[in-house]
Design a protein around this motif. Structure first.
Motif, mmCIF file in Angstrom:
data_model
loop_
_atom_site.group_PDB
_atom_site.id
_atom_site.type_symbol
_atom_site.label_atom_id
_atom_site.label_comp_id
_atom_site.label_asym_id
_atom_site.label_seq_id
_atom_site.Cartn_x
_atom_site.Cartn_y
_atom_site.Cartn_z
ATOM 1 N N ASN A 132 0.872 -1.167 0.000
ATOM 2 C CA ASN A 132 0.000 0.000 0.000
ATOM 3 C C ASN A 132 0.910 1.218 0.000
ATOM 4 O O ASN A 132 1.614 1.477 0.972
ATOM 5 N N LEU A 173 -2.469 0.404 -4.293
ATOM 6 C CA LEU A 173 -1.751 -0.871 -4.372
ATOM 7 C C LEU A 173 -0.683 -0.796 -5.451
ATOM 8 O O LEU A 173 -0.960 -0.396 -6.584
ATOM 9 N N PHE A 212 0.535 -5.091 1.892
ATOM 10 C CA PHE A 212 -0.688 -4.300 1.770
ATOM 11 C C PHE A 212 -1.738 -4.680 2.811
ATOM 12 O O PHE A 212 -2.518 -3.842 3.259
ATOM 13 N N GLN A 213 -1.776 -5.953 3.210
ATOM 14 C CA GLN A 213 -2.812 -6.453 4.115
ATOM 15 C C GLN A 213 -2.720 -5.821 5.504
ATOM 16 O O GLN A 213 -3.666 -5.895 6.272
ATOM 17 N N SER A 261 -2.497 -2.569 6.024
ATOM 18 C CA SER A 261 -3.141 -1.255 6.047
ATOM 19 C C SER A 261 -4.296 -1.137 5.050
ATOM 20 O O SER A 261 -4.730 -0.031 4.745
ATOM 21 N N CYS A 262 -4.774 -2.269 4.563
ATOM 22 C CA CYS A 262 -5.920 -2.283 3.644
ATOM 23 C C CYS A 262 -6.997 -3.205 4.204
ATOM 24 O O CYS A 262 -6.697 -4.163 4.909
ATOM 25 N N CYS A 267 -7.620 0.938 0.819
ATOM 26 C CA CYS A 267 -6.319 1.144 1.467
ATOM 27 C C CYS A 267 -6.190 2.529 2.081
ATOM 28 O O CYS A 267 -6.603 3.536 1.500
ATOM 29 N N ARG A 268 -5.595 2.569 3.264
ATOM 30 C CA ARG A 268 -5.414 3.805 4.032
ATOM 31 C C ARG A 268 -4.229 4.594 3.478
ATOM 32 O O ARG A 268 -3.167 4.037 3.200
#
Length: 128
Positions: free
Chosen positions: A66, A71, A80-81, A83-84, A102-103
């Motif tokens: 992220n 992405l 990514f997992q 913060s998404c 995603c943040r």
């Protein structure tokens, strides 16, 4: 002569940069995103073997990160997992897309997606 060499080099470089599309979705079902026990990310699916029998298999997600709410392919492993949310895999005949919310650095969430390339079904086992 310089133009021909430069054109050939550009074509070779551009071709090498293009990742192959995933094809596993054409012979696999129940395709889903999963967290691993250590907080990593993987793709899980039931894939057909050459003899037609099903096999439950999984593979680590590509190195997707992220980057400020978007992405991107980046790093050595998927992050990514962390913060998404609302993570899902969307298979189609042409490939598989990872969709997530995603943040960004300010804390706001953004819908983002990226194709998952290079994963195949090798006799019932996901490979890259």
């Amino acid at each position: 002569m310089k133009f021909v060499i430069a054109s050939a080099l550009f074509t070779l470089t551009a071709t090498a940069a293009i990742a192959s599309s995933s094809t596993f979705q054409n012979t696999c079902s129940n395709i889903s995103f999963q967290y691993t026990d250590d907080g990593g990310a993987e793709i899980s699916a039931t894939c057909l073997r050459a003899d037609g029998s099903p096999n439950r298999t999984s593979i680590a997600m590509p190195a997707i990160a992220n980057v400020d709410g978007a992405l991107k392919l980046e790093g050595d492993s998927a992050s990514f997992q962390k913060s998404c949310g609302s993570i899902e895999l969307a298979p189609s005949i042409g490939g598989v897309t990872l969709n997530a919310s995603c943040r960004d650095t300010s804390g706001a969430f953004h819908a983002s997606s990226i194709p998952i390339d290079g994963i195949q079904n090798s006799d019932g086992t996901l490979t890259n």
